[in-house]
Design an enzyme around this catalytic site. Structure first.
Site, short mmCIF file in Angstrom:
data_model
loop_
_atom_site.label_atom_id
_atom_site.label_comp_id
_atom_site.label_asym_id
_atom_site.label_seq_id
_atom_site.Cartn_x
_atom_site.Cartn_y
_atom_site.Cartn_z
N TYR A 118 -11.03 -2.80 0.63
CA TYR A 118 -11.85 -2.86 1.84
C TYR A 118 -13.27 -2.36 1.59
O TYR A 118 -14.22 -3.01 1.97
CB TYR A 118 -11.20 -2.05 2.98
CG TYR A 118 -10.02 -2.81 3.56
CD1 TYR A 118 -10.18 -3.62 4.67
CD2 TYR A 118 -8.77 -2.77 2.96
CE1 TYR A 118 -9.13 -4.36 5.18
CE2 TYR A 118 -7.70 -3.51 3.47
CZ TYR A 118 -7.88 -4.31 4.58
OH TYR A 118 -6.85 -5.05 5.08
N GLU A 168 0.81 -1.23 0.00
CA GLU A 168 0.00 0.00 0.00
C GLU A 168 0.83 1.27 0.00
O GLU A 168 0.69 2.13 0.89
CB GLU A 168 -0.92 0.02 1.23
CG GLU A 168 -1.89 -1.11 1.25
CD GLU A 168 -2.84 -1.07 2.46
OE1 GLU A 168 -2.61 -0.30 3.39
OE2 GLU A 168 -3.82 -1.83 2.44
#
Ligand code: IFM
Length: 492
Positions: A335, A194
């Protein structure tokens, strides 16, 4: 809004949160392909503990949590965490219980190279990861190893961290040594976890170490170094370690986007390029380089601010070629989705990433949930990747649900089920998804939230020195799916 207040608000929303109805229907086969890989994920700082044992050096997260406990919601840190450094066998037991095909974990750079430089190696750290890798393989579990998951050596930070080009060479040297140490057994590598999220929080919003608050400038420099470090590492691996026959990817996080007003159709493309595309376009597109829309608009904004050059560094020439095509697979961390609309007024500070995007994100149901359950977003994202990047192989390297730690975690179970359904739908539609990795194997240290929110399939008794792991309902559900390779609606 100041950071503490932002965290407080997020916390309040989390406490009040209820999962939005999370229904999702099947489109076609309910069976996963035989070679589809199921796994779970963790990272070193979040689980290992033993922060200063056996010769480990100091990382920026050790330093940050010790100096600024008030910035972590419960004042905690990863000093002991769930003690995986001493209790890896307990992790192995639950991995075997789930019977996962792969386990994604990260290497703590300072456990092996205490001051970041490869000149001085710490044998105890080397042995620790040898033990993990060997035991995983003996259990028939493939290691999927992340080289970097936020915990930069403090000594490299002192040289400027990721806004210094020095970080590129330090990272390549570190990765090279890791390939030498473990590449005979590890066949799947992830360079960075990330980068966009980390650079934004650490160098843009100034809420992760090193707390640099220069959005639209320092976060862009950070991404630039990471892309180059990733590309150069890939080239090094392919030229020097060909015989290892390993594969390398990078884990990129992105939400998908829900558009408020159907007249704003092109906003989806814009938002995708400013998020996933920011790092994926340079690596996975045919053209390479940063997305055109970012190059154009950030240059325009920079000139309007009276600058003589764009705040977005140039990724052209040799570096563009090094980075383009530098991955064997795309690791995707998903997510939830975000609602977006074109901004009626300038968004965010000037300059900032938000100002450059020229759209605003908002939560349509702010009082209901701060983590929406949007499996359609995952399916949409996978299809967008298929179209945009020539159906590159995708391993979902993170996907998970946060709660307060209930063992009967119905919301997580339903989240997991519907997101696996989204993966199946995408597979049935021809998307090249080769694996799914749930975040997380076990409850752990959740950065600025400390231990106040949980993502694990297994809970941990934090008051016992053994940190006993306990299966939640979601673990039992996942185990069933892994065993049968079939997704049954009624199992939730
Ligand atoms: O815990 C983190 C992980 O370290 C990076 N991706 C998101 C997870 C949940 O917030």
């Amino acid at each position: 809004m100041n950071t503490i207040f932002q965290l407080f608000l997020i916390g309040l929303l989390l406490t009040l949160s209820k999962l939005e109805a999370c229904n999702y229907s099947s489109k076609g086969s309910v069976q996963f392909p035989g070679n589809f890989s199921f796994g779970v994920s963790t990272s070193a700082y979040q689980i290992e503990g033993a922060w200063n044992e056996d010769g480990k050096g100091v990382s920026i997260w050790d330093d940050f949590t010790h100096k600024n406990p008030e910035l972590v919601r419960d004042g905690s840190n990863g000093d002991i965490a769930i003690n995986s450094y001493h209790r890896f066998d307990d992790d192995l037991e639950i991995l075997n219980d789930l019977k996962v095909d792969h386990y994604r974990f990260s290497i703590s750079w300072t456990r092996i190279f205490p001051n970041g430089e490869v000149k001085y190696r710490n044998q105890a750290g080397i042995d620790y990861y040898n033990k993990i890798i060997d035991k995983l393989l003996a259990s028939g579990i493939k290691p999927l190893v992340t080289l970097f998951h936020f915990d930069l050596p403090m000594e490299i930070q002192k040289m400027g961290g990721f806004i210094s080009p020095l970080s590129i060479e330090y990272f390549v040297q570190y990765a090279t040594e890791i390939f030498k140490l473990y590449g005979d057994r590890v066949k799947h590598w992830i360079t960075f976890n990330e980068p966009w999220f980390m650079c934004k929080l650490a160098y843009g919003d100034g809420i992760y170490p090193p707390l640099i608050n220069a959005s639209g400038i320092a976060d862009y420099l950070c991404i630039d170094s990471i892309l180059k470090a990733h590309g150069a590492t890939y080239r090094r691996f392919k030229s020097h370690f060909k015989k290892q026959k390993g594969q390398i990817g990078i884990s990129l996080n992105s939400p998908y986007f829900i558009i408020a007003d159907s007249s704003d159709k092109d906003i989806l493309e814009r938002a995708m390029q400013f998020n996933l595309g920011y790092l994926a376009h340079p690596i996975f597109s045919k053209a390479g380089g940063y997305p055109e829309v970012m190059v154009k608009d950030i240059a325009k904004n920079s000139f309007l601010e009276g600058r003589i050059m764009s705040r977005l560094p140039s990724l052209e020439g040799e570096w563009k070629d090094i980075v383009r095509g530098s991955a064997d697979f795309l690791g995707l961390n998903y997510y939830s989705s975000a609602y977006i609309r074109y901004a009626s007024q300038p968004v965010g500070r000037n300059p900032s990433f938000e100002r450059d995007t020229n759209y605003e994100t908002y939560n349509k149901f702010p009082s209901q949930s701060s983590q929406s359950c949007d499996p359609a977003g995952l399916e949409g994202l996978l299809k967008w990747i298929r179209k945009e990047y020539n159906n590159v192989p995708v391993i979902i390297t993170e996907n998970g649900y946060r709660d307060m730690g209930e063992l009967r975690d119905d919301n997580r179970t339903s989240y997991l089920k519907t997101h696996l359904q989204a993966v199946l739908n995408a597979l049935n539609d021809g998307c090249n998804v080769v694996g799914y990795t749930h975040w997380s194997l076990v409850d752990n240290f959740e950065w600025l939230f400390g231990y106040t929110i949980k993502y694990g399939l297994y809970g941990v008794n934090m008051t016992s020195p053994k940190r006993d792991r306990v299966a939640k309902k979601s673990a039992k559900f996942y185990k069933k799916v892994i065993r049968s390779r079939i997704l049954q609606m009624e199992d939730v």
